[in-house]
Each structure stands twice: as C-alpha cells, then as structure tokens.
Motif scaffolding. Structure first.
Motif, mmCIF file in Angstrom:
data_model
loop_
_atom_site.group_PDB
_atom_site.id
_atom_site.type_symbol
_atom_site.label_atom_id
_atom_site.label_comp_id
_atom_site.label_asym_id
_atom_site.label_seq_id
_atom_site.Cartn_x
_atom_site.Cartn_y
_atom_site.Cartn_z
ATOM 1 N N ASN A 35 117.763 -15.931 156.452
ATOM 2 C CA ASN A 35 118.552 -16.844 157.279
ATOM 3 C C ASN A 35 118.620 -16.430 158.742
ATOM 4 O OD1 ASN A 35 119.952 -16.563 154.408
ATOM 5 N ND2 ASN A 35 120.149 -18.689 155.085
ATOM 6 N N ASP A 36 118.194 -15.207 159.065
ATOM 7 C CA ASP A 36 118.409 -14.675 160.409
ATOM 8 C C ASP A 36 117.089 -14.304 161.088
ATOM 9 O OD1 ASP A 36 121.178 -14.980 160.156
ATOM 10 O OD2 ASP A 36 121.400 -13.005 159.254
ATOM 11 N N ILE A 37 117.223 -13.744 162.272
ATOM 12 C CA ILE A 37 116.083 -13.343 163.096
ATOM 13 C C ILE A 37 116.114 -11.829 163.268
ATOM 14 C CG2 ILE A 37 115.097 -13.514 165.427
ATOM 15 C CD1 ILE A 37 116.195 -16.371 165.505
ATOM 16 N N PHE A 38 114.935 -11.211 163.223
ATOM 17 C CA PHE A 38 114.829 -9.766 163.379
ATOM 18 C C PHE A 38 113.751 -9.460 164.424
ATOM 19 C CE2 PHE A 38 116.789 -10.511 159.386
ATOM 20 C CZ PHE A 38 117.706 -9.467 159.229
ATOM 21 N N LEU A 39 114.032 -8.470 165.247
ATOM 22 C CA LEU A 39 113.101 -8.071 166.297
ATOM 23 C C LEU A 39 112.630 -6.648 166.048
ATOM 24 C CD1 LEU A 39 111.679 -8.587 169.014
ATOM 25 C CD2 LEU A 39 113.741 -7.699 170.142
ATOM 26 N N LEU A 40 111.355 -6.491 165.770
ATOM 27 C CA LEU A 40 110.748 -5.167 165.614
ATOM 28 C C LEU A 40 110.258 -4.748 166.987
ATOM 29 C CD1 LEU A 40 109.836 -2.839 163.812
ATOM 30 C CD2 LEU A 40 107.694 -4.081 163.423
ATOM 31 N N ASP A 41 110.956 -3.796 167.578
ATOM 32 C CA ASP A 41 110.684 -3.358 168.941
ATOM 33 C C ASP A 41 109.898 -2.052 168.891
ATOM 34 O OD1 ASP A 41 110.664 -2.730 171.591
ATOM 35 O OD2 ASP A 41 112.839 -2.654 171.850
ATOM 36 N N LEU A 42 108.629 -2.116 169.314
ATOM 37 C CA LEU A 42 107.754 -0.939 169.302
ATOM 38 C C LEU A 42 107.402 -0.488 170.712
ATOM 39 C CD1 LEU A 42 105.347 -2.127 166.454
ATOM 40 C CD2 LEU A 42 107.376 -0.684 166.250
ATOM 41 N N GLY A 43 108.267 -0.792 171.668
ATOM 42 C CA GLY A 43 108.012 -0.342 173.035
ATOM 43 C C GLY A 43 107.133 -1.312 173.785
ATOM 44 N N LYS A 44 105.806 -1.136 173.633
ATOM 45 C CA LYS A 44 104.872 -2.043 174.301
ATOM 46 C C LYS A 44 104.645 -3.315 173.494
ATOM 47 C CE LYS A 44 102.236 1.453 176.827
ATOM 48 N NZ LYS A 44 100.898 2.020 177.084
ATOM 49 N N VAL A 45 105.123 -3.321 172.284
ATOM 50 C CA VAL A 45 104.946 -4.449 171.381
ATOM 51 C C VAL A 45 106.308 -4.859 170.832
ATOM 52 C CG1 VAL A 45 103.848 -5.254 169.271
ATOM 53 C CG2 VAL A 45 102.685 -3.568 170.703
ATOM 54 N N MET A 46 106.639 -6.165 170.920
ATOM 55 C CA MET A 46 107.907 -6.670 170.401
ATOM 56 C C MET A 46 107.584 -7.866 169.511
ATOM 57 S SD MET A 46 110.024 -6.487 174.012
ATOM 58 C CE MET A 46 111.679 -6.405 173.338
ATOM 59 N N ILE A 47 107.918 -7.759 168.215
ATOM 60 C CA ILE A 47 107.602 -8.828 167.271
ATOM 61 C C ILE A 47 108.899 -9.459 166.778
ATOM 62 C CG2 ILE A 47 106.487 -9.432 165.104
ATOM 63 C CD1 ILE A 47 104.671 -7.025 165.452
ATOM 64 N N GLN A 48 109.058 -10.749 167.084
ATOM 65 C CA GLN A 48 110.238 -11.479 166.616
ATOM 66 C C GLN A 48 109.878 -12.190 165.321
ATOM 67 O OE1 GLN A 48 112.520 -13.904 169.422
ATOM 68 N NE2 GLN A 48 112.708 -15.503 167.878
ATOM 69 N N TRP A 49 110.593 -11.807 164.263
ATOM 70 C CA TRP A 49 110.383 -12.396 162.936
ATOM 71 C C TRP A 49 111.505 -13.381 162.672
ATOM 72 C CZ3 TRP A 49 113.194 -12.726 158.450
ATOM 73 C CH2 TRP A 49 112.499 -13.021 157.263
ATOM 74 N N ASN A 50 111.155 -14.653 162.498
ATOM 75 C CA ASN A 50 112.144 -15.715 162.262
ATOM 76 C C ASN A 50 112.247 -16.003 160.773
ATOM 77 O OD1 ASN A 50 112.521 -16.019 165.060
ATOM 78 N ND2 ASN A 50 110.854 -17.502 165.195
#
Length: 858
Positions: A163-178
């Motif tokens: 139901n929510d959004i998660f952001l995997l923050d890897l510094g130079k890479v940011m992946i938003q998982w909806n």
C-alpha cells in the motif's frame, strides 16, 4: 543550566526558524536541512509569517517536537526553551506539542515536499545534511497524501507492504518502489520527495529509478534484489490508517480546569455547539476534540501559575482520559486564537458585544467596477462577485425530470416547490467563462433534486467541462446570483391546486422585500400573517381587491426605492403606501388580526473566520480532511479534491485527474457542513470548481494566482521519465551497483550485490531465507554470470579495442551496447573523449550521441 543565556538570536528576515536541543542547548539547524528530524532528539520551531494576505489572519506558532527515542531530559529542556521564547516574544503565539509521526497539519504545512525522520543523531557538529555524500545505503518508508513523511526502516523486504512507497537510497542511485495499491497522487508526491532528496543531499547528481510494475522494471528489481536479497512470500498489506474522520472531529467538549490544593480539577461545561461567551478571561479551559486534539485556552487575566502549567495540565488530562501519549496539544492565548480553534465555536468576535465591520452580517457597499474586480481578485472573493451581473443569462425549470427553458420575461421568478438551472456567461480578460447555478426550492421533490444534478451534468458535458457549478438552496443565495437578476428575484410559495403547479390558490399573499440596491435585493413570499412582519424591512400585501406596500419604521430610503421597483413584478395593481403604525383596519383584517412581530431585525453574526483549505479523501465511507494551513495555488494538485471553506461558501476544487472521487464532491461538501463542530447551516452554498476554470470568487482567496500554471505542469509520467532518463540510464545504475565494493558501505549496513553473491549458500539461507520457487534457473545464471563474466566490464576496465567500432554481438558479455563508452577506464575515457565521464554525461543527450558516433561508440 543557564537556559536564558542559551536563547538564540532570531532572524527577522525568515518565516521559519528551527533549533535542535543538543546537550541541553538550542543549536540552529541549517536551512538546507529543514524537514530532517533525528529520532533521538527534540526540536523547537518558531514560525512568524512575514507577509500574510491582507484578508487573512495568521497565527504565530511555537512548536516543540519530540522524537520517538528522545529522552525525558531533552523533552523537559525543549519545553523550558519554549516557555522562555514565549516570554521573550510575547504571548501572541500558539504553542504546539508535536510527537513524531503524529504531527499537526500546521507543522506539516511548513515542509514541502515532506518530512524525513532519521535514525540516530546529527553528532556534535550538528550536521543534518551533507551534500554530495554517496557512501550511503538506506531504505525509506514514504507515507502520506497531502502531508508526506519518510522514515528510515530496516533494509529488508520485510519492511515493504503493497500500500505504500519505499525508497532504496544507494547514494548515486535512488530507486522508488511504488506499492501496487498506491494511488497516482501518492506516487507523484513520493517522487517529489525523492527528487527533493536528490537535490538537497546529492546536488542533483544521483540517478532516480521508479518501479511501478515489477515485471516491467526487471533491471531495477535486479538491483533491489542485489541489495535486499530475494523476496520471500507475498507482500503484506499496510496497517490500517488511523485517520480521524470529520464525524469523529464533530464531537467537542469544553472543560474548566483549575487547581484545588494539590489536585487538578476538570469540570465539564458544555458540548457541541459551543459559544464564545463560555470562555471567561480569568480562567483556563480545555477543549477536547474527541481525543483528536486537545486545546488549552488561557484567559488573559488567568494567573501566571496557571499559564505556566498549561502543557502539564493538558498532558495530565490526556492521561486521565486514556488518550494516546502522542495526542496533539495546542496552547492558545486569549486574543491570539488560531482559525481552527475559532471555528469550533458557532460564532467568534474579536471583541464580544461589538459588531465588527466587514462581518457576515454587514452588507459591503461598493461601486462595482468589473476591471477592478479582475485586477483585485481578493476584492472579488470578499464580495463574492465575479463581475457586476451584466452577462448573458439562460434559465431552465426542472419539470418531469427534464429541463424546460424559462421565458426571459420570467427570469428571476422562482417557485419554492421547483428546481432551476441558471447559466451565466461572462468574459474575464477576453476569455469566455461560465457559472451554472443549481437552485433548489425548500419544497422541491427528491426526484427533482436528483434530476437537477443529472441535467447539470448534461449541460457540463455540452460545454466540455467548463462550467463552475454552484449549488444554491432557497434563502441562501450568494450575492452574484442576486446580481444577475438585477433586484428582480422573487420566490413564490409552492401551492398545488386547480390553478396548476406554482400558482397560488390563496387570494391573500405577503411578500418580504430585502435589499438596498439591485445587487443584493430579493423578495420572498412568506405566510400572510402579522407575525411575519419586521420593522426593519418592507412588505407587499396583495389581496383580491387591493395592494399595500408596508414600510417598517427601520427601513431606509434605498430599501424603499428598491421595493417600489420590485413590486411591479408581483402585481400590476395600484399600491397603497402604508407606514408602520398608520395601517388602515383592512390591512390587519386580511392578515388575520394584529400579532406581535420583531421591532427590528437581529443583526447578522459578525464572525472573523478566515478561509481554510483541506484535501478530501474517504475512509470506510467517511470523509477525511487534511488541512493545508499556509495554503497557496501550489497546494492544488491535479490528483486532488480540495475543499476551501470561506464560511459563507464552501468550494470543492476538482483536479483534472481526481478520478471517480469527483462524483463524491457535493456529498463531501454536505457531510462537511453537517459534521462541522460549530453547527453550520446546511443551506450554505456549495460550489464545484474544475481545474483551469477557477472563478475570481475562488482564486481571490489565494495570495497569488497564476492562470497559466496548469498549462506548464508536468504530469507524473513525464516527471518520472525525466527523473530516470533514457533506458541507457538503467545500465549505468546496474553498473554502479556492481561497481560498489563492500568497503564503500557503512560498517553497520549490508553489503552490495557482488558481496551477496559471493556468500555461500548456507549463509544466504540464514540471512535471506529460502529462495522463492518462482526464481528461475536462468535468473540465477544471470546473477552468477554478473560476477564471473562481467567483473572487469562493470568496473570500467575493458580495453578500448574491445569496445570501439564493435557490433553488439561482438561485445563482451554484460556490456550494454547503448553505453559502450561507460566500460572504458577513466584514463582511456579521458584520452579518447577529452573529458571525464562526469562531464560527458552532464552534456545534452544529442551531443553525447554525436561524439559517440564520431569516435566509434554508437
């Protein structure tokens, strides 16, 4: 601790100031770090608006924020600093106690595009945000619709839900998982927060990837599984939201609070609806909004001891009631009440017993200049006039569930038993605009009311959605509706008989004429008896053989002049002018004899209520509102339905992509009025405003308004594409993850993809759990080959001859043919291209393509 010595200087050039309590001292937080809050600390916030809109009153606000891991000592220091700041700045402040994750709408309204909760603390040097820091690996859980917040959670698939959004923050890479059940509005606001993080913490140089559909974003999912491991089992549902509905907020109770010896006495005084005179300036009171929020009101003549004990008394009340410890608390001072507090009462005057000018009970007399209204939208909003009413008018009556045109000769002649559509066409700055009024009589049938709405929707389709729809109830007509009939509006009572519908069977009829000029005059048929009269107004008594125009003693020359003009619409017979106190016997005889009536009309309540803006949503069939306290046009999002309450009128603004909820807008407006703690009139006009078709009566309540804003807005899909870039950007992200070395990550974080793959199978079983059956052998082989075959490629060490002028089939395994140049070493890249990779990738795409073609890398 000498707290007074530690009080900071306040910069008068800023609205918002934030301090963190560190080592029992107030340390200023740098502006670029505003919105970041460490969970082990407490903060103090001061908000003093510098340039509020002249038509709006705004409060100064002091907040102390409590992190969920903050110590009791830090909380005590924050409260002490708060009290000292109040003493230094004066008591014209509203004080707020905010708990992490349960902050007030006022608190959240300071931070666009959202609030971020961070683990640990900033350290002794108070570094909240370090720009260009890439040595990071964290997972943020993003929640919220209008007010967004993000909290650091465990770096594991166990943290995810659908139901929510998660952001995997890897510094130079940011992946938003909806999550698959997130709305487009949530995705859009989550992406706004992600982009803001990139700008603030990475200087805009990180890559952003968005996972909307896992199957369609296999490359991004591969990166996520490289860091998080393989997901086991299906995604869980999120915990149900604890949003408070309007129905829950409607229940308010007022308590008197005082000390009796060592005991705190709380005495209930009243429940909804509350009146302002219940508050005595010598006492303190608690207003309990059903446990949603606790207000503590301090009278200006209450004792200093009582004032200082405000927060402790509110907290004691919360404990006694068994409310959660995070319950929001506001301390309100007599004379400095915020709008939200005032609107919990039926009426509110700055000075009790005195009628304030410009209130709802006073007609504003002003010469209407259309050009002036267009250049001063705030004036149009206050007067509730888009123009002078001289535009084109078309009118239909609902008969047999369909609309029947009304002859222009009878425009403005309405029946209380019918429903009408009135289409008004006018021009604003050379552009044609439309307002459709849906007028409903008190005695109209339910099926006619439904037909009124259906016919309005048909008309709206004919005009391609350009109609502003105003729902008007008989007796509560807005000023502009009166103006378009130029004082000729007459509402006849509905009496069905042999004469046909809408025709009165009575030979004696009484009409009440109200107004002083053609923009505010209306005439309403009332029961023909003496008790209907009022000394302040004018009445027309019509009988079979005579007409009497009765002037009350309190009526003025303007009223009398308008009445002489209006009554010709009702009766063409000669009228006998009758002054109050000089009536002929026949006058009383046809009214059924003398009877008491008001000697003067009671003045309208002069409330000082200010406009409020809310985002609307629904939960379990109940209306949920989220307030935007310091609102502007930028708070109107195309996925939203927003409610603007100006007290005299309720606007529902419909974003163009608000979806099916648009159908609920009118019902939400009525529910809002019905459940309002102050006991609002259900006849208050409700206006539907569509994005891009806002009238001045709506836009004038905003500090600034850009009529071209909607033309320049990027939709979420375009923003998403622009954030991620072309498909080749995915390869760069993939290479970045593979290129990370375990030593690059913080010691207490999990390692990157290469290290995960190098672990033995038993270690994987312990850390990640058994692999899913759905993970195929080919997927395993691909992951394995990334280590064995592409190690040198992803680390940027392939020789130039293996890449230059090579067809895709001849490239080493794992090399993206659209990004061949990326796999060169830094020195070879500099030698061939004459610039670094960073300089090259900052160029426009077409320039990159030109150079790659010229050098054999296309």
């Amino acid at each position: 601790m000498d707290i007074k010595k530690d009080l900071p200087a306040i910069d008068s050039h800023r609205d918002l100031h934030i301090w963190i309590i560190e080592n029992l001292k107030m340390m200023p937080v740098p502006e670029r770090a505003y919105g970041n809050f460490f969970e082990k600390y407490c903060y103090v916030l001061l908000h003093v608006p510098r340039s509020p809109k002249p038509t709006q009153e705004v409060s100064n606000n002091l907040h102390y924020w409590i992190g969920k891991e903050a110590s009791a000592e830090a909380q005590g220091a924050a409260e002490a600093f708060l009290q000292l700041l109040e003493e230094a700045l004066g008591d014209q402040m509203v004080q707020h106690r905010e708990a992490q994750g349960h902050e007030s709408d006022c608190f959240h309204s300071y931070f666009h595009p959202g609030v971020i909760y961070r683990k640990g603390g900033p350290g002794s040097d108070c570094k909240h945000v370090e720009t260009n820091m890439y040595n990071i690996q964290r997972l943020l859980h993003i929640i919220g619709r209008k007010h967004v917040s993000a909290a650091e959670v465990e770096l594991s698939w166990n943290s995810f839900n659908k139901n929510d959004i998660f952001l995997l923050d890897l510094g130079k890479v940011m992946i938003q998982w909806n999550g698959p059940e997130t709305s487009m509005s949530e995705k859009s606001r989550g992406l706004a927060l992600t982009c803001s993080l990139r700008e603030r913490e990475r200087g805009g140089r990180a890559q952003i990837g968005v996972v909307n559909d896992e199957a369609e974003a296999s490359d991004l999912m591969w990166i996520m599984e490289a860091v998080l491991g393989c997901r086991v089992g299906s995604l869980r549902a999120a915990m149900p939201s604890k949003s408070i509905s309007q129905l829950q907020k409607a229940n308010v109770r007022l308590y008197n609070v005082y000390s009796r010896g060592k005991d705190l006495v709380v005495q209930e005084l009243a429940t909804r609806p509350l009146t302002q005179d219940l508050l005595q300036e010598t006492d303190c009171y608690i207003l309990d909004q059903c446990g949603f929020k606790i207000y503590l009101w301090r009278g200006r003549r209450s004792s200093l001891q009582e004032k200082k004990a405000a927060f402790s008394r509110a907290v004691g009340f919360i404990k006694a009631k068994g409310y959660p410890t995070y319950t929001s608390v506001e301390v309100v001072n007599d004379g400095a009440e915020p709008v939200a507090f005032k609107q919990l009462f039926q009426t509110w005057r700055k000075d009790l017993g005195r009628i304030q000018s410009g209130g709802t009970g006073k007609l504003i007399q002003v010469n209407l200049d259309v050009e002036k209204l267009h250049s001063q939208p705030e004036l149009a909003a206050q007067l509730r006039m888009v123009d002078d009413g001289s535009g084109k008018v078309e009118m239909w009556c609902i008969q047999n569930l369909t609309r029947k045109p009304v002859d222009p000769k009878h425009h403005g002649q309405l029946s209380s038993g019918s429903c009408y559509l009135v289409l008004y066409t006018y021009q604003k700055l050379g552009r044609v605009q439309y307002i459709l009024y849906l007028w409903q009589g008190h005695q109209a049938m339910a099926d006619e009311s439904k037909a009124l709405i259906c016919n309005a929707e048909e008309l709206d389709l004919m005009y391609q959605g350009a109609l502003v729809q105003v729902h008007v109830t008989m007796g509560s007509e807005p000023p502009h509706f009166l103006a378009i009939f130029q004082g000729q509006l007459v509402v006849f009572q509905e009496i069905t008989g042999d004469n046909g519908r809408g025709q009165s069977a009575c030979t004696t009829r009484l009409f009440h004429v109200q107004g002083t000029e053609n923009r505010n005059t209306k005439t309403l048929e009332v029961p023909a008896r003496a008790s209907s009269l009022s000394s302040s107004d004018i009445f027309l008594l019509v009988t079979a053989d005579a007409c009497y125009l009765w002037f009350g003693k309190g009526s003025n020359g303007d009223q009398r002049e308008m009445a002489r003009m209006v009554v010709t619409v009702i009766s063409g017979n000669d009228k006998e002018t009758v002054l109050e106190g000089q009536e002929p016997p026949r006058f009383w005889e046809v009214l059924g004899g003398r009877a008491p009536y008001p000697s003067k009309r009671l003045p309208g309540e002069a409330s000082s209520f200010q406009p409020r803006l809310f985002e609307c949503s629904s939960q379990m069939g109940c209306l949920v509102l989220t307030e935007v306290v310091f609102f502007g046009q930028e708070d109107l999002d195309k996925y939203d339905i927003m409610l603007l309450d100006t007290w005299q009128e309720v606007f529902l603004w419909l974003g163009e992509d608000a979806g099916e909820w648009k159908k609920e807008a009118v019902a939400w407006g009525r529910e809002y009025l019905k459940t309002h703690p102050a006991g609002r009139s259900l006849a208050t006009p409700i206006t539907l405003v569509k994005q891009g078709h806002e009238p001045l009566t709506f836009s004038g309540w905003f500090f600034t308004w850009d009529p071209y804003k909607w033309m320049n807005n990027q939709p979420y899909e375009e923003v998403m594409e622009g954030s991620l870039g072309s498909g080749s950007a995915i390869s760069e992200i993939t290479a970045e993850v593979n290129n990370f070395q375990p030593s690059q990550w913080p010691d207490n974080r999990r390692t990157g993809h290469s290290a995960l793959l190098a672990q033995d199978s038993s270690q994987k079983e312990l850390e990640l759990g058994p692999r899913r059956n759905t993970r195929t052998a080919s997927t395993k082989a691909r992951a394995s080959s990334c280590v064995s075959d592409t190690c040198s490629a992803v680390s940027g060490n392939l020789p130039r001859e293996r890449l230059m002028h090579q067809d895709a089939a001849d490239l080493p395994h794992g090399v993206d043919p659209t990004r061949k140049e990326f796999y060169l070493s830094d020195s070879d890249f500099q030698d061939i291209f004459g610039k670094s990779k960073e300089e090259f990738y900052s160029m426009a795409k077409w320039k990159q393509q030109q150079e790659k073609k010229k050098l054999g890398f296309f």
